[in-house]
Design an enzyme around this catalytic site. Structure first.
Site, PDB file in Angstrom:
ATOM      1  N   ARG A  20       0.804  -1.216   0.000  1.00  0.00           N
ATOM      2  CA  ARG A  20       0.000   0.000   0.000  1.00  0.00           C
ATOM      3  C   ARG A  20       0.839   1.270   0.000  1.00  0.00           C
ATOM      4  O   ARG A  20       0.698   2.097  -0.882  1.00  0.00           O
ATOM      5  CB  ARG A  20      -0.951   0.019   1.206  1.00  0.00           C
ATOM      6  CG  ARG A  20      -1.865   1.245   1.199  1.00  0.00           C
ATOM      7  CD  ARG A  20      -2.713   1.355   2.451  1.00  0.00           C
ATOM      8  NE  ARG A  20      -3.681   0.287   2.541  1.00  0.00           N
ATOM      9  CZ  ARG A  20      -4.548   0.167   3.550  1.00  0.00           C
ATOM     10  NH1 ARG A  20      -4.525   1.051   4.539  1.00  0.00           N
ATOM     11  NH2 ARG A  20      -5.416  -0.819   3.583  1.00  0.00           N
ATOM     12  N   HIS A  66      -8.198  -3.837  -7.849  1.00  0.00           N
ATOM     13  CA  HIS A  66      -7.986  -3.092  -6.600  1.00  0.00           C
ATOM     14  C   HIS A  66      -9.319  -2.865  -5.889  1.00  0.00           C
ATOM     15  O   HIS A  66      -9.926  -1.798  -6.013  1.00  0.00           O
ATOM     16  CB  HIS A  66      -7.328  -1.736  -6.930  1.00  0.00           C
ATOM     17  CG  HIS A  66      -6.712  -1.053  -5.752  1.00  0.00           C
ATOM     18  ND1 HIS A  66      -5.566  -1.486  -5.138  1.00  0.00           N
ATOM     19  CD2 HIS A  66      -7.087   0.056  -5.068  1.00  0.00           C
ATOM     20  CE1 HIS A  66      -5.248  -0.680  -4.139  1.00  0.00           C
ATOM     21  NE2 HIS A  66      -6.171   0.269  -4.074  1.00  0.00           N
ATOM     22  N   TYR A 111     -16.561  13.734 -14.661  1.00  0.00           N
ATOM     23  CA  TYR A 111     -16.361  14.891 -15.534  1.00  0.00           C
ATOM     24  C   TYR A 111     -15.016  14.852 -16.260  1.00  0.00           C
ATOM     25  O   TYR A 111     -14.915  15.318 -17.393  1.00  0.00           O
ATOM     26  CB  TYR A 111     -16.456  16.190 -14.735  1.00  0.00           C
ATOM     27  CG  TYR A 111     -17.794  16.401 -14.067  1.00  0.00           C
ATOM     28  CD1 TYR A 111     -18.950  16.528 -14.821  1.00  0.00           C
ATOM     29  CD2 TYR A 111     -17.899  16.472 -12.682  1.00  0.00           C
ATOM     30  CE1 TYR A 111     -20.184  16.717 -14.210  1.00  0.00           C
ATOM     31  CE2 TYR A 111     -19.124  16.663 -12.060  1.00  0.00           C
ATOM     32  CZ  TYR A 111     -20.264  16.779 -12.831  1.00  0.00           C
ATOM     33  OH  TYR A 111     -21.478  16.964 -12.229  1.00  0.00           O
TER      34      TYR A 111
END
Length: 733
Positions: A20, A66, A111
């Protein structure tokens, strides 16, 4: 329970560290970043492709590789697209991806659109060439690469930051050309020292053009230990009298700088600045304009102050902690880091060459079988037409293996033309030549290193650029006293009897001529500059510092001094002093004691002030008198009964605090009875005259009259003429 808790926390810790928070030496990526890059390549979002919605990428990453939160995944994606966060961005984005002022201001993933950059191809280009190991994804339905075959040391080029369990990492970005030059030097000479490497890699190279002001020795120590702190300073220039900041330290926002400077302006800690503007736009991403009060403000001194008190100068931590090729976290020094990456790169290139070599050998083997078929085309056709098991028959008759027999059987009819035989022979010759070249490379480590070297130089030529962060050795900034930064403008400071203070511009103003409140007449005035030290003294002998530049205008009645300092209850203010640190003042009480004190010793930083003049019981503090020349000044001390004593200032000691020495001999009994005490003191030089006031009358004493009253310090003094035995004051004219 204890064993389970320990085991569970250990597993969690190892997961956070290895999967991580820490990047890998190999490709410089954390798992989430690696999965994003791979998923985008899987979607065909290469540098020449059309942009696609970021939500598409995030969905693929979460669904395939993931299984975590979409916001965390998208934020990792945004970071790789921000040119002010990454030295060499991996993602090319369209839409709002945040700004340096507010990196978190990016639009939602529905967006924005994205694709990979050309630089990202350096991580993916060799992925399908047998260069990496693959592992099943979280549900075992797909495979994902454990590492990406990076062609350049991305861990140094883009850096990384992260917090794991019990450890963290802070790797600054570097310049491609410098890092590649150091790698080439290590390939040519494995005994290259860290000092020699640092002659190529001068230091980190951040996305912004702010200066790195750490010394070469400090940078070398960081690269030697893998730990340390770098100092960055904003770049600025002057345009007329304005100061324009053109680059900020890495991860410092312009809005934060504005807040810090504006806060100082509001609290009157930057009186030399009148305006602060943000003129940043698309062409000039960073352009902060500071407008000084006048062109006499020292720009260098002002910026040194701002460097010390705002984020215009910032320290960034360096911790070269990462996951090694052996899957263990370690803090690397620069040399061992480059050596390990070069070992990984050489191994990757070797795997790529071996993969290609195996394909060439397999193709040559098939071409051998096809050539046999073309040489015996009629027999091959007859076997295929007549035999129930043509594969076995071909293998038996022409000594072929299964692969060759299958290749012959898979031939299309149009490939049986005579021209195909020529093509096979041509391809065979080319592949044989390639095979020999690959054999030569795989058997020689020197040739392998030379190939890696050439590829590194080619990539540096294509993707490299000039250094952005100049390394300039500068002295550490130091917060200066605001007085030192104020424009030196002449002022006259006026104090009333009840402690109201104000300042008039220039030295032409006469204090007594100003309007005062009823019952609060003029006490004293001093002339100086706005950047001078201004101090006042109260009836207890304590001195207080006041900001001369912040005083109200003389057009008003001013403001009470008690708002700037905190005298004890019952104390009244007795006088003002102004000048630089070396300016000297005579401090005295009406008991006839005093000393000379430099103004720098009286300067205080707290409202409580400083106990300077020790005042005897029943005594009063006289108005401080400015000493112009310690060697040439004279002192005239006069008592209320008309005794006058004149002596040189040089007879007095220079002290920072205390009672002082006796100026004139006033009998103790008479002083306690209030019959005789020092009423006034004045300082003068050769050529001056003295004027003594008694009621409405005054007596002028000229140089010729002084001999009658000159004596040594602490003498009794002599009486003035009759009619001047009740004296109120003495002045120099």
């Amino acid at each position: 329970m204890a064993e389970f808790t320990e085991s569970a926390y250990l597993h969690y810790s190892m997961y956070v560290i290895l999967d991580r928070a820490l990047p890998s030496v190999a490709d410089g990526l954390k798992p989430v970043q690696r999965r994003i890059i791979y998923a985008m390549s899987d979607l065909g979002l290469h540098a020449a492709a059309k942009h696609k919605k970021s939500a598409r990428t995030v969905g693929d990453v979460l669904g395939k590789f993931h299984p975590h939160g979409d916001s965390a995944c998208y934020e990792a994606m945004v970071l790789m697209a921000q040119s002010f966060s990454y030295r060499y961005p991996l993602i090319d984005g369209q839409g709002n991806w945040g700004s340096q002022d507010d990196p978190k201001s990016f639009a939602a993933m529905r967006y924005t659109e994205s694709r990979l950059t050309r630089y990202a191809q350096l991580l993916l280009e060799e992925l399908g060439q047998g260069t990496t190991n693959w592992a099943p994804n979280f549900d075992g339905t797909l495979e994902e690469p454990k590492l990406l075959p990076a062609r350049l040391p991305n861990v140094l080029l883009n850096g990384a930051s992260g917090i794991a369990v019990g450890m963290s990492t802070d790797i600054p970005p570097h310049n491609i050309r410098e890092v590649v030059t150091a790698c080439v030097r290590l390939l040519d000479d494995p005994k290259t020292t860290l000092e020699q490497i640092c002659s190529h890699i001068k230091g980190p190279d951040f996305p912004t053009e702010a200066e790195i002001i750490s010394t070469p020795e400090e940078i070398f120590e960081i690269y030697k230990t893998g730990n340390g702190t770098l100092r960055q300073r904003a770049a600025w220039q002057t345009e007329g009298s304005d100061i324009v900041i053109t680059a900020l330290p890495h991860q410092v926002s312009g809005s934060r700088i504005q807040e810090q400077i504006a806060a100082q302006m509001l609290t009157k800690k930057l009186p030399m600045v009148t305006d602060l503007r943000d003129e940043s736009d698309h062409e000039s991403p960073t352009r902060l304009v500071i407008e000084p009060r006048s062109n006499r403000v020292d720009s260098d001194a002002l910026m040194r102050h701002l460097f010390a008190t705002t984020d215009l100068e910032k320290s960034c931590r360096v911790n070269l902690n990462m996951i090694g090729i052996d899957r263990r976290p370690k803090v690397y020094d620069l040399r061992s880091l480059l050596i390990q990456w070069l070992d990984y790169r050489i191994g990757t290139v070797k795997r790529r060459l071996q993969f290609r070599h195996d394909k060439v050998v397999n193709r040559l083997h098939i071409l051998d079988g096809l050539l046999i078929a073309f040489l015996n085309i009629d027999a091959v056709i007859r076997i295929i037409r007549n035999q129930d098991h043509p594969r076995q028959a071909l293998m038996t008759q022409f000594m072929l293996d299964e692969v060759q027999a299958d290749a012959i059987l898979d031939l299309r009819l149009r490939h049986l033309a005579k021209l195909e035989e020529i093509k096979i022979q041509t391809e065979q010759n080319e592949l044989e030549k390639e095979r020999k070249g690959l054999d030569s490379l795989l058997k020689s480590r020197a040739k392998l290193k030379r190939l890696v070297r050439d590829e590194l130089l080619a990539d540096a030529e294509e993707y490299g650029d000039n250094r952005r962060s100049p390394i300039i050795e500068r002295t550490a900034a130091k917060a200066l006293d605001p007085h030192a930064l104020v424009a030196a403008e002449p002022i006259t400071v006026v104090l009333s009897t009840k402690g109201w203070i104000r300042a008039a511009k220039g030295h032409e103003v006469e204090g007594p001529s100003l309007n005062f409140k009823s019952g609060d007449p003029f006490l004293c005035s001093v002339q100086g500059k706005t950047n001078d030290i201004l101090a006042c003294m109260d009836s207890n002998g304590r001195t207080y510092s006041i900001a001369a530049h912040s005083l109200p205008s003389a057009r008003s009645f001013g403001e009470p001094l008690s708002s700037s300092c905190s005298p004890k209850p019952g104390a009244t203010f007795r006088g003002l002093m102004i000048g630089n640190a070396e300016t000297e003042y005579l401090l005295a009480t009406n008991a006839g004691y005093g000393f000379i004190a430099p103004l720098g010793e009286l300067n205080t930083r707290n409202k409580a002030g400083k106990a300077t003049l020790r005042v005897a019981d029943g005594a009063k503090v006289l108005i401080p008198q400015s000493v112009k020349d310690f060697d040439d000044d004279w002192i005239a001390v006069i008592t209320n009964v008309g005794r006058l004593l004149i002596f040189t200032v040089g007879e007095l000691p220079q002290l920072s605090k205390g009672k002082g020495v006796k100026l004139i001999n006033v009998p103790t009994a008479k002083f306690k009875a209030g019959e005789e005490f020092v009423v006034d003191i004045t300082l003068f030089q050769e050529g001056n005259s003295l004027r003594v006031y008694s009621g409405k009358r005054y007596l002028n004493l000229k140089s010729a009259d002084f001999d009658n009253y000159v004596g040594g310090r602490a003498q009794r003094g002599k009486f003035l003429p009759r009619g001047f035995r009740q004296v109120q004051s003495i002045i120099t004219v």
